[in-house]
Write an enzyme that holds these catalytic residues in place. Sequence first.
Site, PDB file in Angstrom:
ATOM      1  N   LEU A   1       0.596  -1.051  -0.433  1.00 37.36           N
ATOM      2  CA  LEU A   1      -0.048   0.424  -0.270  1.00 37.36           C
ATOM      3  C   LEU A   1       0.483   1.326  -0.054  1.00 37.36           C
ATOM      4  CD1 LEU A   1      -3.087  -0.070   2.315  1.00 37.36           C
ATOM      5  CD2 LEU A   1      -1.245   1.876   2.157  1.00 37.36           C
TER       6      LEU A   1
ATOM      7  N   HIS B   1     -14.950   6.847   3.402  1.00 34.12           N
ATOM      8  CA  HIS B   1     -13.394   7.397   3.221  1.00 34.12           C
ATOM      9  C   HIS B   1     -13.053   8.388   2.619  1.00 34.12           C
ATOM     10  CE1 HIS B   1      -8.985   6.901   2.934  1.00 34.12           C
ATOM     11  NE2 HIS B   1      -9.044   4.647   3.252  1.00 34.12           N
TER      12      HIS B   1
ATOM     13  N   CYS C   1      -3.606  16.140 -13.460  1.00 32.13           N
ATOM     14  CA  CYS C   1      -2.702  14.640 -13.498  1.00 32.13           C
ATOM     15  C   CYS C   1      -1.438  15.108 -14.555  1.00 32.13           C
ATOM     16  CB  CYS C   1      -3.441  13.844 -14.289  1.00 32.13           C
ATOM     17  SG  CYS C   1      -2.422  11.925 -14.511  1.00 32.13           S
TER      18      CYS C   1
ATOM     19  N   GLU D   1     -12.395  -0.476   8.211  1.00 29.92           N
ATOM     20  CA  GLU D   1     -12.886   1.148   8.744  1.00 29.92           C
ATOM     21  C   GLU D   1     -14.566   1.225   9.147  1.00 29.92           C
ATOM     22  OE1 GLU D   1     -10.610   0.956   6.328  1.00 29.92           O
ATOM     23  OE2 GLU D   1     -10.025   2.754   6.507  1.00 29.92           O
TER      24      GLU D   1
ATOM     25  N   CYS E   1      -7.514  13.979 -14.935  1.00 30.20           N
ATOM     26  CA  CYS E   1      -7.947  14.908 -14.356  1.00 30.20           C
ATOM     27  C   CYS E   1      -7.000  16.405 -14.688  1.00 30.20           C
ATOM     28  CB  CYS E   1      -7.163  14.430 -12.782  1.00 30.20           C
ATOM     29  SG  CYS E   1      -7.799  13.186 -11.913  1.00 30.20           S
TER      30      CYS E   1
ATOM     31  N   TYR F   1      -6.799  -5.533  12.881  1.00 27.84           N
ATOM     32  CA  TYR F   1      -7.593  -6.422  12.623  1.00 27.84           C
ATOM     33  C   TYR F   1      -7.569  -7.653  13.356  1.00 27.84           C
ATOM     34  CZ  TYR F   1      -6.709  -4.399   7.892  1.00 27.84           C
ATOM     35  OH  TYR F   1      -6.953  -3.976   6.832  1.00 27.84           O
TER      36      TYR F   1
ATOM     37  N   ASP G   1     -17.700  -5.545   5.361  1.00 23.54           N
ATOM     38  CA  ASP G   1     -16.546  -4.726   6.163  1.00 23.54           C
ATOM     39  C   ASP G   1     -15.120  -4.617   5.892  1.00 23.54           C
ATOM     40  OD1 ASP G   1     -19.115  -4.128   7.411  1.00 23.54           O
ATOM     41  OD2 ASP G   1     -19.697  -5.697   7.472  1.00 23.54           O
TER      42      ASP G   1
ATOM     43  N   TYR H   1      -2.910  -4.771  -2.914  1.00 22.09           N
ATOM     44  CA  TYR H   1      -2.318  -4.728  -1.611  1.00 22.09           C
ATOM     45  C   TYR H   1      -2.256  -6.152  -1.077  1.00 22.09           C
ATOM     46  CZ  TYR H   1      -3.132  -0.014  -2.907  1.00 22.09           C
ATOM     47  OH  TYR H   1      -3.726   0.857  -3.829  1.00 22.09           O
TER      48      TYR H   1
ATOM     49  N   ARG I   1       3.898   1.208  11.341  1.00 23.71           N
ATOM     50  CA  ARG I   1       2.953   0.888  10.707  1.00 23.71           C
ATOM     51  C   ARG I   1       1.904  -0.545  11.667  1.00 23.71           C
ATOM     52  NH1 ARG I   1      -1.051   5.104  10.628  1.00 23.71           N
ATOM     53  NH2 ARG I   1      -2.906   4.611   9.801  1.00 23.71           N
TER      54      ARG I   1
ATOM     55  N   SER J   1      -8.776  -9.125   7.491  1.00 25.07           N
ATOM     56  CA  SER J   1      -9.823  -8.661   6.906  1.00 25.07           C
ATOM     57  C   SER J   1     -11.424  -9.525   6.135  1.00 25.07           C
ATOM     58  CB  SER J   1      -9.189  -7.772   5.929  1.00 25.07           C
ATOM     59  OG  SER J   1      -9.971  -7.397   4.644  1.00 25.07           O
TER      60      SER J   1
ATOM     61  N   CYS K   1      -9.157   8.313  -8.579  1.00 23.99           N
ATOM     62  CA  CYS K   1      -7.821   8.132  -9.263  1.00 23.99           C
ATOM     63  C   CYS K   1      -6.290   6.664  -8.172  1.00 23.99           C
ATOM     64  CB  CYS K   1      -7.077   9.505 -10.061  1.00 23.99           C
ATOM     65  SG  CYS K   1      -7.652   9.976 -11.181  1.00 23.99           S
TER      66      CYS K   1
HETATM   67  C1  LIG Z   1     -13.344   4.358  -2.248  1.00 24.86           C
HETATM   68  C2  LIG Z   1     -12.362   3.634  -0.343  1.00 24.86           C
HETATM   69  C3  LIG Z   1     -11.420   4.056   0.028  1.00 24.86           C
HETATM   70  C4  LIG Z   1     -10.116   4.826  -1.120  1.00 24.86           C
HETATM   71  C5  LIG Z   1     -11.036   6.620  -1.266  1.00 24.86           C
HETATM   72  C6  LIG Z   1      -9.484   5.747  -0.251  1.00 24.86           C
HETATM   73  C7  LIG Z   1      -8.380   5.682   0.145  1.00 24.86           C
HETATM   74  C8  LIG Z   1      -6.600   5.832   0.311  1.00 24.86           C
HETATM   75  N1  LIG Z   1      -6.910   4.918   1.775  1.00 24.86           N
HETATM   76  C9  LIG Z   1      -5.244   5.562   1.496  1.00 24.86           C
HETATM   77  C10 LIG Z   1      -4.475   5.603   3.077  1.00 24.86           C
HETATM   78  C11 LIG Z   1      -4.766   3.839   3.313  1.00 24.86           C
HETATM   79  N2  LIG Z   1      -5.976   3.333   3.399  1.00 24.86           N
HETATM   80  C12 LIG Z   1      -5.963   2.322   4.632  1.00 24.86           C
HETATM   81  C13 LIG Z   1      -7.354   1.446   4.458  1.00 24.86           C
HETATM   82  C14 LIG Z   1      -8.347   1.296   3.403  1.00 24.86           C
HETATM   83  N3  LIG Z   1      -8.460   2.425   2.581  1.00 24.86           N
HETATM   84  C15 LIG Z   1      -9.759   1.930   1.911  1.00 24.86           C
HETATM   85  C16 LIG Z   1     -10.458   2.375   1.583  1.00 24.86           C
HETATM   86  C17 LIG Z   1     -10.286   3.840   1.206  1.00 24.86           C
HETATM   87  N4  LIG Z   1      -8.808   4.183   0.361  1.00 24.86           N
HETATM   88  C18 LIG Z   1     -10.011   0.594   3.132  1.00 24.86           C
HETATM   89  C19 LIG Z   1     -11.283  -0.189   2.883  1.00 24.86           C
HETATM   90  C20 LIG Z   1      -9.378   0.174   4.061  1.00 24.86           C
HETATM   91  C21 LIG Z   1      -9.224  -0.862   4.903  1.00 24.86           C
HETATM   92  C22 LIG Z   1      -8.237  -2.401   4.409  1.00 24.86           C
HETATM   93  C23 LIG Z   1      -9.654  -3.079   5.278  1.00 24.86           C
HETATM   94  O1  LIG Z   1      -9.537  -3.611   6.242  1.00 24.86           O
HETATM   95  O2  LIG Z   1      -9.560  -4.276   4.446  1.00 24.86           O
HETATM   96  C24 LIG Z   1      -5.148   2.146   4.653  1.00 24.86           C
HETATM   97  C25 LIG Z   1      -4.264   0.682   5.789  1.00 24.86           C
HETATM   98  C26 LIG Z   1      -4.600   1.337   7.173  1.00 24.86           C
HETATM   99  C27 LIG Z   1      -4.793   2.408   7.501  1.00 24.86           C
HETATM  100  O3  LIG Z   1      -2.695   1.905   7.978  1.00 24.86           O
HETATM  101  O4  LIG Z   1      -4.403   2.782   8.242  1.00 24.86           O
HETATM  102  C28 LIG Z   1      -3.889   3.218   4.469  1.00 24.86           C
HETATM  103  C29 LIG Z   1      -2.601   3.900   4.665  1.00 24.86           C
HETATM  104  C30 LIG Z   1      -5.153   6.562   0.926  1.00 24.86           C
HETATM  105  C31 LIG Z   1      -3.839   8.045   1.322  1.00 24.86           C
HETATM  106  C32 LIG Z   1      -5.568   7.090  -0.054  1.00 24.86           C
HETATM  107  C33 LIG Z   1      -5.895   8.297  -0.998  1.00 24.86           C
HETATM  108  C34 LIG Z   1      -5.218   9.002  -1.661  1.00 24.86           C
HETATM  109  S1  FES Z   2      -4.423  11.243 -11.323  1.00 25.62           S
HETATM  110 FE1  FES Z   2      -6.926  11.635 -12.242  1.00 25.62          FE
HETATM  111  S2  FES Z   2      -6.102  10.476 -14.318  1.00 25.62           S
HETATM  112 FE2  FES Z   2      -4.255  10.753 -13.974  1.00 25.62          FE
HETATM  113 FE   LIG Z   3      -7.428   3.950   2.146  1.00 24.16          FE
END
Ligand SMILES: C=CC1=C(C)c2cc3[nH]c(cc4nc(cc5[nH]c(cc1n2)c(C)c5CCC(=O)O)C(CCC(=O)O)=C4C)c(C)c3C=C
Ligand code: FES
Ligand SMILES: [Fe+2]
Length: 421
Positions: free
Chosen positions: A77, A260, A399, A340, A396, A109, A337, A151, A101, A116, A187
Amino acid sequence: MAFRSPFRISRQLLSATGVRSVTRSFLGCGDRRCGLATAVPPVTQDVTGSKGPTAMVFLNMGGPSTTGEVEDFLSRLFADGDLIPLGRLQSYIGPLIARRRTSKIQKQYSDIGGGSPIRKWSEFQCEQMCKLLDKMSPETAPHKPYVAFRYAAPLTETMYQQLFADGFGNGKGGRAVAFTQYPQYSCSTTGSSLNELWKWRNRLEAKGNGSTEGAIQWSVIDRWPSHPGLVEAVAQNVEAQLKTYPEEQRDKVVLLFSAHSLPMSVVNRGDPYPAEVAATVHAVMQRLNFRNPYRLCWQSQVGPSAWLGAQTSDTVQEYVKRGQTDLILVPIAFTSDHIETLYELDLEVIHEANSPGVKRAESLNGNPVFIQALADIAHAHLQKGEPCSTQMTLRCQGCRSERCLEQKKFFAGKELSSLVL
Ligand SMILES: C=CC1=C(C)c2cc3[nH]c(cc4nc(cc5[nH]c(cc1n2)c(C)c5CCC(=O)O)C(CCC(=O)O)=C4C)c(C)c3C=C
Ligand code: FES
Ligand SMILES: [Fe+2]
């Protein structure tokens, strides 16, 4: 506050656009669709006239099925420049952040049962959808279910090898549909999965001479934010939770849709996700006849940079403080689920609200209304015969990623207008 990051990356690093020097298509062939436009014989010719088999590939981020998989999950990730751009040092810094982390996320978890559930639900949803599709669309049957996670296992590469093992591609052609399981396009999510799919397709299917004859014909279902079946399934879950309140209180329950969040740098780059999430919320409220007051709020921000708000946890706290203690949290941007919902919403936000009127609508998981919706979306796509939505052809405005550009050219299969470039 939930999910405050313990890691310290500078704002500059977090907001670095990174990924400017990514290689162009490995193919070097003149055809921008790299073989997609050429007629390729199906895997097995069916005497009944079926154009099948059709591979239905669910794209999602995935999650660790056990706590032992958390570090690998986080490493991939944080190594993803489409999600967290860390510039040239991504492959060094990413694993370091992941390692720091890991124990915190492992604990989360373990608190939700040891892993998950996303793999279990994705495989179930895809298998069930394929069974429905076989009946709805005999002309493209049989429909074969595959899952490709960004991931966690099964990774995109593994899925691709499975396609080969099952007789798709490798000179035999065949049709595959990449079906994003993020209803709203970002994206950083669907875009990242498509970039990964495009990368592996080039690595595994491009021959040395640039020929892609007999390669898999891909098309993409890239978003479905206001599909009536999705809207119906979410609305029914909200109605079921509303019924748990006494009738005289019901219309005063506040619905808090929670998605999210995104870093503001991504929002300002022009990412379509916030608008599409809002479209889902509006469609669900329309289906519910706007009987209840509602808000859309954003959860799970990570790290020190600015993220889109208002934050879900703050919103719940403020409303409860003001005496609005009947609230239903509605997860709106994920179809099963995950931490989150099960950890952040249930074990943090709802637990801390300490009020019996603060509840959560169920996630879609194995909901048959939702699975029928997936089949309807896939059926319409198969009938339409278009490579992807028109919307996916527009980059975008901010982009700068060659990878996005080449990926879009490949999947859209046509020259993009100069406006897009
Ligand atoms: C639509 C859903 C999601 C978007 C949009 C999204 C963007 C996004 N996420 C991060 C960083 C992290 N996300 C992490 C976990 C995580 N993300 C989503 C969904 C979206 N993320 C989910 C469902 C999960 C959990 C997976 C699971 O439980 O199965 C994490 C890891 C957890 C942690 O370390 O806190 C990170 C990091 C960014 C930076 C981002 C947009 C740019
Ligand atoms: S970042 Fe959105 S199209 Fe590349
Ligand atoms: Fe995320």
